[in-house]
Design an enzyme around this catalytic site. Structure first.
Site, PDB file in Angstrom:
ATOM      1  N   ARG A 196      21.658  -5.401 -10.986  1.00 53.96           N
ATOM      2  CA  ARG A 196      19.972  -5.689 -11.332  1.00 53.96           C
ATOM      3  C   ARG A 196      19.426  -6.969 -10.543  1.00 53.96           C
ATOM      4  O   ARG A 196      18.667  -7.317 -10.382  1.00 53.96           O
ATOM      5  CB  ARG A 196      19.983  -5.954 -12.470  1.00 53.96           C
ATOM      6  CG  ARG A 196      19.696  -4.318 -13.568  1.00 53.96           C
ATOM      7  CD  ARG A 196      20.053  -4.985 -15.041  1.00 53.96           C
ATOM      8  NE  ARG A 196      18.699  -5.132 -15.431  1.00 53.96           N
ATOM      9  CZ  ARG A 196      17.655  -4.669 -15.951  1.00 53.96           C
ATOM     10  NH1 ARG A 196      17.306  -3.631 -15.061  1.00 53.96           N
ATOM     11  NH2 ARG A 196      16.635  -5.782 -16.320  1.00 53.96           N
ATOM     12  N   ALA A 216       0.962  -0.928  -0.004  1.00 51.25           N
ATOM     13  CA  ALA A 216       0.178  -0.050  -0.566  1.00 51.25           C
ATOM     14  C   ALA A 216       0.926   0.996   0.171  1.00 51.25           C
ATOM     15  O   ALA A 216       0.737   1.642   1.075  1.00 51.25           O
ATOM     16  CB  ALA A 216      -0.914   0.191   1.405  1.00 51.25           C
ATOM     17  N   HIS A 272       8.968  -4.129 -20.029  1.00 50.91           N
ATOM     18  CA  HIS A 272       8.817  -2.804 -19.851  1.00 50.91           C
ATOM     19  C   HIS A 272       9.945  -2.347 -19.614  1.00 50.91           C
ATOM     20  O   HIS A 272      10.416  -2.786 -18.367  1.00 50.91           O
ATOM     21  CB  HIS A 272       7.705  -3.422 -19.403  1.00 50.91           C
ATOM     22  CG  HIS A 272       7.321  -1.770 -18.188  1.00 50.91           C
ATOM     23  ND1 HIS A 272       6.932  -0.603 -18.451  1.00 50.91           N
ATOM     24  CD2 HIS A 272       7.654  -1.864 -16.450  1.00 50.91           C
ATOM     25  CE1 HIS A 272       6.637  -0.157 -17.557  1.00 50.91           C
ATOM     26  NE2 HIS A 272       7.149  -0.321 -16.671  1.00 50.91           N
ATOM     27  N   GLY A 329      -0.214   1.242  -4.696  1.00 55.51           N
ATOM     28  CA  GLY A 329      -0.969   0.507  -4.342  1.00 55.51           C
ATOM     29  C   GLY A 329      -2.235   1.329  -3.430  1.00 55.51           C
ATOM     30  O   GLY A 329      -3.259   0.740  -4.178  1.00 55.51           O
TER      31      GLY A 329
END
Length: 335
Positions: free
Chosen positions: A103, A12, A190, A16
């Site tokens: 990464r 959240a 993406h 979120g």
């Protein structure tokens, strides 16, 4: 009258909480939010419960009849029991990439998070449709798919809807037309290797390539590819309004069974995988979304230039998936 669906939002933070509020403001579904506590030396805060309470009062102020609850969970996976009964689960939880973080470090950290969450979804919401937002999204969607062991129509990642919205925004600004009249898809991974499909993009039925010269199109494509970075440079943090809206676009198609054609990161194999040259991992393609999740994978035509961009994009995703596979294998061998 049909029963209102329940959407669980795990994580959240900025994205979120905006997903939750948009779902509620559109009165699409009831919402359950899950997030970690925030600890200081003096106190342990439970922001997810505070956000849920704030949203309840927002609903009362706007006379919207929907329910929202917030639940505090632990990194180890305690507190997820209220996931039970969720129809759709959105995973936004994850680490952003920090300075000095490779990464692979980011992959490993987020795979650990997805592993815990996937286990709890399997336990408490085994019939849910799952939308993954955690980056790198194509790889995390694949990881979630493998760990959940759900049918492939019930696991998808959000990427192309956001990239396509950015693409449409920049076309709209350049041509001074409504985004409503722009039909444009961005597919592929993406990231820097995303593939805007110029050959089938149009404005009010007029091919985009007939409206903009090549050099302007290339600038728009470049800006789309780095659209997220542009916002980070301006705000000092990642975007959240547009990502949240893109996620809710997907949720709306699922809840309303509207059969929308939207670009999503999905697991490709079989005939669709053969068409796209992808077997056994997730990448963004146009799909039909309805109440059963991914109801059809659309085979979109591409010119040779787009095919070449697509191949590069797929190869980039595949390399990262291979790294993720190594992390997953190492993790399972330690158990």
């Amino acid at each position: 009258m049909r029963m209102k669906k329940t959407v669980a939002v795990i994580g959240a933070g900025n994205v979120g909480e905006h997903v939750a509020s948009l779902i509620l403001l559109k009165n699409l579904a009831n919402v359950k939010m899950f997030d970690l506590p925030r600890k200081t030396e003096e106190k342990v805060f439970e922001p997810v419960k505070g956000k849920a309470l704030d949203m309840k009062q927002m609903l009362a102020a706007m006379d919207i009849d929907a329910r929202v609850e917030g639940y505090t969970v632990t990194p180890e996976g305690e507190g997820y029991e209220p996931l039970e009964g969720s129809d759709i689960v959105v995973i936004t939880a994850g680490f952003p990439r920090r300075p000095g973080m490779s990464r692979e470090d980011l992959l490993e950290a987020n795979i650990r998070i997805i592993s815990v969450i996937a286990d709890r979804i399997k336990r408490y919401a085994p019939d849910a449709i799952v939308i993954v937002v955690t980056n790198p999204v194509d790889v995390m969607t694949y990881v979630a798919y493998k760990l959940l062991n759900f049918p492939k129509n019930r696991v998808m990642g959000m990427a192309g809807v956001l990239d396509s919205a950015r693409f449409k925004t920049f076309i709209s600004e350049e041509l001074m037309v409504s985004p409503k009249d722009i039909h444009a898809y961005v597919i592929g991974g993406h990231g820097d290797e995303m593939v805007p499909l110029i050959s089938i993009s149009n404005v009010g039925g007029i091919p985009l390539k007939d409206l903009l010269p090549k050099e302007k199109l290339e600038k728009i494509i470049e800006r789309t590819r780095f659209g997220g970075g542009e916002i980070v440079n301006l705000m000092g943090t990642s975007a959240y309004y547009a990502p949240a809206a893109a996620i809710v676009d997907m949720i709306e198609a699922l809840v309303q069974n509207s059969k929308r054609i939207l670009p999503c990161s999905v697991y490709l194999d079989g005939e669709a995988g053969e068409y796209y040259g992808v077997q056994g991992f997730c990448v963004g393609v146009p799909v039909k979304l309805g109440s059963n999740g991914v109801e059809e994978i659309i085979k979109v035509p591409m010119i040779e230039e787009e095919r070449e961009m697509w191949r590069r994009s797929v190869e980039s995703v595949k390399k990262t998936v291979e790294v993720a596979e190594g992390i997953l294998s190492a993790g399972s061998s330690r158990q």
